[in-house]
Every structure is written in C-alpha cells, then in structure tokens.
Design an enzyme around this catalytic site. Structure first.
Site, mmCIF file in Angstrom:
data_model
loop_
_atom_site.group_PDB
_atom_site.id
_atom_site.type_symbol
_atom_site.label_atom_id
_atom_site.label_comp_id
_atom_site.label_asym_id
_atom_site.label_seq_id
_atom_site.Cartn_x
_atom_site.Cartn_y
_atom_site.Cartn_z
ATOM 1 N N PHE A 12 0.808 -1.216 0.000
ATOM 2 C CA PHE A 12 0.000 0.000 0.000
ATOM 3 C C PHE A 12 0.849 1.277 0.000
ATOM 4 O O PHE A 12 0.500 2.252 -0.643
ATOM 5 C CB PHE A 12 -1.050 -0.071 1.111
ATOM 6 C CG PHE A 12 -0.852 0.814 2.295
ATOM 7 C CD1 PHE A 12 -1.532 2.019 2.394
ATOM 8 C CD2 PHE A 12 -0.033 0.414 3.329
ATOM 9 C CE1 PHE A 12 -1.377 2.810 3.510
ATOM 10 C CE2 PHE A 12 0.116 1.194 4.438
ATOM 11 C CZ PHE A 12 -0.547 2.400 4.535
ATOM 12 N N THR A 36 3.046 -10.147 0.412
ATOM 13 C CA THR A 36 1.964 -9.366 1.041
ATOM 14 C C THR A 36 1.371 -8.331 0.072
ATOM 15 O O THR A 36 0.289 -7.818 0.342
ATOM 16 C CB THR A 36 2.455 -8.639 2.316
ATOM 17 O OG1 THR A 36 3.597 -7.841 1.980
ATOM 18 C CG2 THR A 36 2.838 -9.630 3.403
ATOM 19 N N TYR A 142 11.388 -8.113 13.950
ATOM 20 C CA TYR A 142 11.055 -7.160 12.889
ATOM 21 C C TYR A 142 11.834 -5.854 13.076
ATOM 22 O O TYR A 142 12.464 -5.336 12.137
ATOM 23 C CB TYR A 142 9.547 -6.892 12.885
ATOM 24 C CG TYR A 142 9.128 -5.738 12.018
ATOM 25 C CD1 TYR A 142 9.158 -5.848 10.628
ATOM 26 C CD2 TYR A 142 8.715 -4.529 12.576
ATOM 27 C CE1 TYR A 142 8.790 -4.771 9.824
ATOM 28 C CE2 TYR A 142 8.342 -3.462 11.792
ATOM 29 C CZ TYR A 142 8.383 -3.587 10.415
ATOM 30 O OH TYR A 142 8.025 -2.520 9.633
HETATM 31 C C1 UD2 Z 1 5.078 -1.484 14.123
HETATM 32 C C2 UD2 Z 1 5.743 -0.114 13.987
HETATM 33 C C3 UD2 Z 1 5.262 0.564 12.709
HETATM 34 C C4 UD2 Z 1 5.454 -0.331 11.485
HETATM 35 C C5 UD2 Z 1 4.707 -1.637 11.753
HETATM 36 C C6 UD2 Z 1 4.814 -2.624 10.614
HETATM 37 C C7 UD2 Z 1 5.935 0.588 16.334
HETATM 38 C C8 UD2 Z 1 5.517 1.566 17.362
HETATM 39 N N1 UD2 Z 1 5.380 0.722 15.134
HETATM 40 O O1 UD2 Z 1 3.705 -1.253 14.263
HETATM 41 O O2 UD2 Z 1 5.964 1.798 12.528
HETATM 42 O O3 UD2 Z 1 6.830 -0.552 11.245
HETATM 43 O O4 UD2 Z 1 5.251 -2.259 12.945
HETATM 44 O O5 UD2 Z 1 4.103 -3.791 10.928
HETATM 45 O O6 UD2 Z 1 6.763 -0.266 16.597
HETATM 46 N N2 UD2 Z 1 -3.615 -4.499 17.713
HETATM 47 C C9 UD2 Z 1 -4.845 -4.763 18.296
HETATM 48 N N3 UD2 Z 1 -5.760 -5.455 17.555
HETATM 49 C C10 UD2 Z 1 -5.521 -5.912 16.293
HETATM 50 C C11 UD2 Z 1 -4.254 -5.631 15.715
HETATM 51 C C12 UD2 Z 1 -3.331 -4.923 16.453
HETATM 52 O O7 UD2 Z 1 -5.106 -4.396 19.432
HETATM 53 O O8 UD2 Z 1 -6.411 -6.538 15.689
HETATM 54 C C13 UD2 Z 1 -2.647 -3.691 18.492
HETATM 55 C C14 UD2 Z 1 -1.240 -4.262 18.569
HETATM 56 O O9 UD2 Z 1 -1.120 -5.209 19.600
HETATM 57 C C15 UD2 Z 1 -0.449 -2.967 18.837
HETATM 58 C C16 UD2 Z 1 -1.232 -1.895 18.061
HETATM 59 O O10 UD2 Z 1 -2.524 -2.444 17.823
HETATM 60 O O11 UD2 Z 1 -0.474 -2.627 20.203
HETATM 61 C C17 UD2 Z 1 -0.611 -1.567 16.719
HETATM 62 O O12 UD2 Z 1 -0.301 -2.795 16.055
HETATM 63 P P1 UD2 Z 1 0.095 -2.848 14.527
HETATM 64 O O13 UD2 Z 1 0.381 -4.269 14.175
HETATM 65 O O14 UD2 Z 1 -0.861 -2.090 13.717
HETATM 66 O O15 UD2 Z 1 1.435 -1.987 14.455
HETATM 67 P P2 UD2 Z 1 2.764 -1.924 15.394
HETATM 68 O O16 UD2 Z 1 2.574 -0.881 16.438
HETATM 69 O O17 UD2 Z 1 3.248 -3.262 15.748
#
Ligand code: UD2
Length: 322
Positions: A12, A36, A142
């Site tokens: 995207f 992906t 990651y």
């Molecule tokens: C990380 C990076 C982001 C990017 C991304 C790629 C950080 C702060 N951010 O994102 O910049 O590189 O990785 O994948 O490290 N969650 C829920 N419910 C769901 C899905 C997710 O609660 O159905 C939560 C998850 O546990 C997290 C938050 O939402 O606390 C964000 O998760 P994410 O997978 O969208 O992104 P994140 O923060 O791992």
C-alpha cells in the site's frame, strides 16, 4: 529506462508513491513478490513498468536497478507478530533483500536510495516523543531487521557514496492497506471490521498509543527526501509522522463515530514484542526536508473509512479504483 524504482510496489505504501510519481508524469519501475503485495493494488498504475520477482534474488535486483536514478525501497515483510513467529522469513525479506538491493544499486550506479525505516527501532525506551538522536532499542525481530537495514543503508552511503536517506515511518495507514491478514496494521483491521459491523479485538488494555500517520504524509515525505540536497540528508535517519499519539481505546471511539458501529469491543492478551507508546518528534523532518504533516489523524481516518466502505463491502474483497 525508468528514473525511479519502487520496491514493494504492490504494497500500500509502494503503490501510493508510484501513483504520486505517475501523476507527475515520471517514468517508474515497480517490483513486488506478492507475499503481502496485492495485484489489485496495481490497478491505475498501468504506466508503471512492473517486475514480478523477489529481492532475495540478486539477478532480479540487477534487473530492477538497471538504468535507475532513485530507489524508494518499500518492500518488507511488515509485522511485529509475524517476525516473532518467523524471524528467518522476516530477516530474509527485510534484511537480505535490502543488502541484495544495495549491492545491485551500487553496481548499477544508482544515485539515491530512500529506505522505509520503522519507528519500531526506538523500542521500549520510555522517553516521548522519540527523536532521532536516541539510541535505538529494537525489541522484536522485525524491529531488529528493519534497523539492521538502516545501518546497511548508511554504511553504503559512507563507503560507496550512494546517497541514502532513511525515513522512519510511524504506523502508516490509509487506503489500499490490506485488512485481511492477522498481521495487518490495526487500523486496516479495525476499519474493515467496524464497517462490516464486526467486533474489533484490542490486544492489551487499549491504553497503548501510536503516532498513526496517514499515507499522504508519507508519500509527501518520500518526494521531499528524493529532492533534498545530498549534503543535507544523505546518511540521515528522519522520523516521518504527525507528532501526536492516540490510544487504541480513543481510536475505537473515533471509529464508532465514523462507522456508526455500536457493538462491543473484545479485549485479548497483549502481543509479544509490542511496545506501549509511540510518538515522534518531527522537528528533524521539518528542518531537513521542509516536511509538514498534510493530513491529521482524524481526517486521515475519515478518508480511510470511506475507502474501506467502498471496497470491503464488495463481495470479492478486492480493491477497486476510486
Ligand atoms: C510497528 C511499527 C510501525 C510499522 C509496523 C509494521 C511501532 C511503534 N510501530 O507497528 O511503525 O513498522 O510495525 O508492521 O513499533 N492491535 C490490536 N488489535 C488488532 C491488531 C493490532 O489491538 O487486531 C494492536 C497491537 O497489539 C499494537 C497496536 O494495535 O499494540 C498496533 O499494532 P500494529 O500491528 O498495527 O502496528 P505496530 O505498532 O506493531
């Protein structure tokens, strides 16, 4: 020969950068291995020369880099959770791919590469907002792979004179983000579910926060990074975000408003490798790139919900052209 190469062009972010370049009548080549990326995301990008292939293949990298001036390196296997389950796969598709690309870029005489870094580099350091002078502290495979890619990029700038800019993205969201995988970004998942009237699941207590960044801001930063003088930006890592953090509980409340979802929210156990709070200091982007966020979180989410409304309610669940 195309001037620009976009890796991850069917993802995207890659497709959004491609669309912006094509709108400027630039000559663009895209590459994607469709792990992906989605073929549907290429709709509207027909003027882009496209290579179906994998950057872990050095021969493909050579073909991709031939004749190119600037690379937007967006290809990666995103997702903290996926990397916890399959660290080797993440390493291959994030780090091996990056190093292969760098070697090919150097051999082909590419002038500049702009690398999609990740805010995950900052890890659990409790200081907010995160600024680029902070010591990185990756806590997931990651984050480690994306950060190692940054180091390679900067090393290539140093020893081979390849102009290299790292943009550290903070939780990018917007149209075309795949909502359908368990590894998808949270906003894509929540938008799809709540538009459909299905329950979203929050992992943890929902107090965790992110500097959610609408895709147009990221495209804007990439175009600026390509145009900025090398002396100013090469070898630098620069945050790309809005500079505001929003908790998941707040996200759900805003989404209720935008989608009219009035069902319940499920809470599950926190995810491994998850960090608690993330918010960017964007002063360096302002100073070095002249970057300014163009779309704030709420407006970005409104546009995103509209897009998912048009697409996820389609029976095929395929992206359609706006
Ligand atoms: C990380 C990076 C982001 C990017 C991304 C790629 C950080 C702060 N951010 O994102 O910049 O590189 O990785 O994948 O490290 N969650 C829920 N419910 C769901 C899905 C997710 O609660 O159905 C939560 C998850 O546990 C997290 C938050 O939402 O606390 C964000 O998760 P994410 O997978 O969208 O992104 P994140 O923060 O791992």
């Amino acid at each position: 020969m195309p001037t620009f190469l976009i890796t991850g062009a069917a993802g995207f972010i890659g497709r959004s950068i491609a669309a912006a370049l094509l709108a400027r009548d630039e000559s663009v080549r895209g590459v994607d291995n469709f792990i992906t990326g989605k073929a549907a995301n290429l709709a509207g990008l027909e003027r882009m020369q496209f290579l179906d292939g994998d950057l872990t293949d050095p021969v493909l990298c050579e073909r991709a880099c031939a004749g190119v001036d600037t690379i937007y390196h967006q290809a990666a296997l995103a997702s903290v959770t996926r990397s916890v389950e399959d660290p080797l796969g993440t390493n291959r598709n994030c780090l091996d791919a990056t190093l292969n690309l760098l070697v090919a870029a150097r051999a082909a005489g590419v002038r500049r590469i702009i690398y999609a870094g990740s805010s995950s580099a900052y890890g659990e350091n409790l200081v907010l907002p995160k600024h680029e002078a902070m010591l990185p502290d990756p806590i997931s495979p990651y984050a480690a792979a994306k950060l190692a890619g940054e180091y390679y990029i900067r090393a290539f700038a140093h020893v081979y004179g390849l102009e290299a800019v790292v943009l550290r993205y903070f939780n990018v969201f917007g149209p075309y983000q795949d909502p359908a995988s368990q590894y998808s970004g949270v906003l894509a998942i929540f938008c799809q579910k709540m538009v459909r009237g299905e329950e979203p699941t929050i992992y943890g207590d929902g107090q965790q926060s992110r500097d959610f960044t609408y895709i147009d801001n990221v495209v804007h930063a990439n175009l600026l990074a390509a145009a900025a003088p090398a002396l100013r930006v090469s070898g630098k890592a620069i945050n790309v975000a809005v500079g505001v953090r929003i908790s998941l509980n707040e996200v759900v409340e805003i989404l209720r408003d935008l989608t009219a979802y009035n069902g319940r929210v499920v809470y599950g156990p926190p995810r491994q490798g998850d960090i608690q709070d993330s918010q960017a200091d964007i002063r360096l982007a302002r100073e070095l790139l002249g970057y300014e966020p163009m779309v704030d979180f709420r407006e970005g989410l409104r546009r995103t919900v509209e897009w998912y409304r048009r697409t996820v309610l389609q029976p095929s669940n395929q992206a359609v052209l706006i």
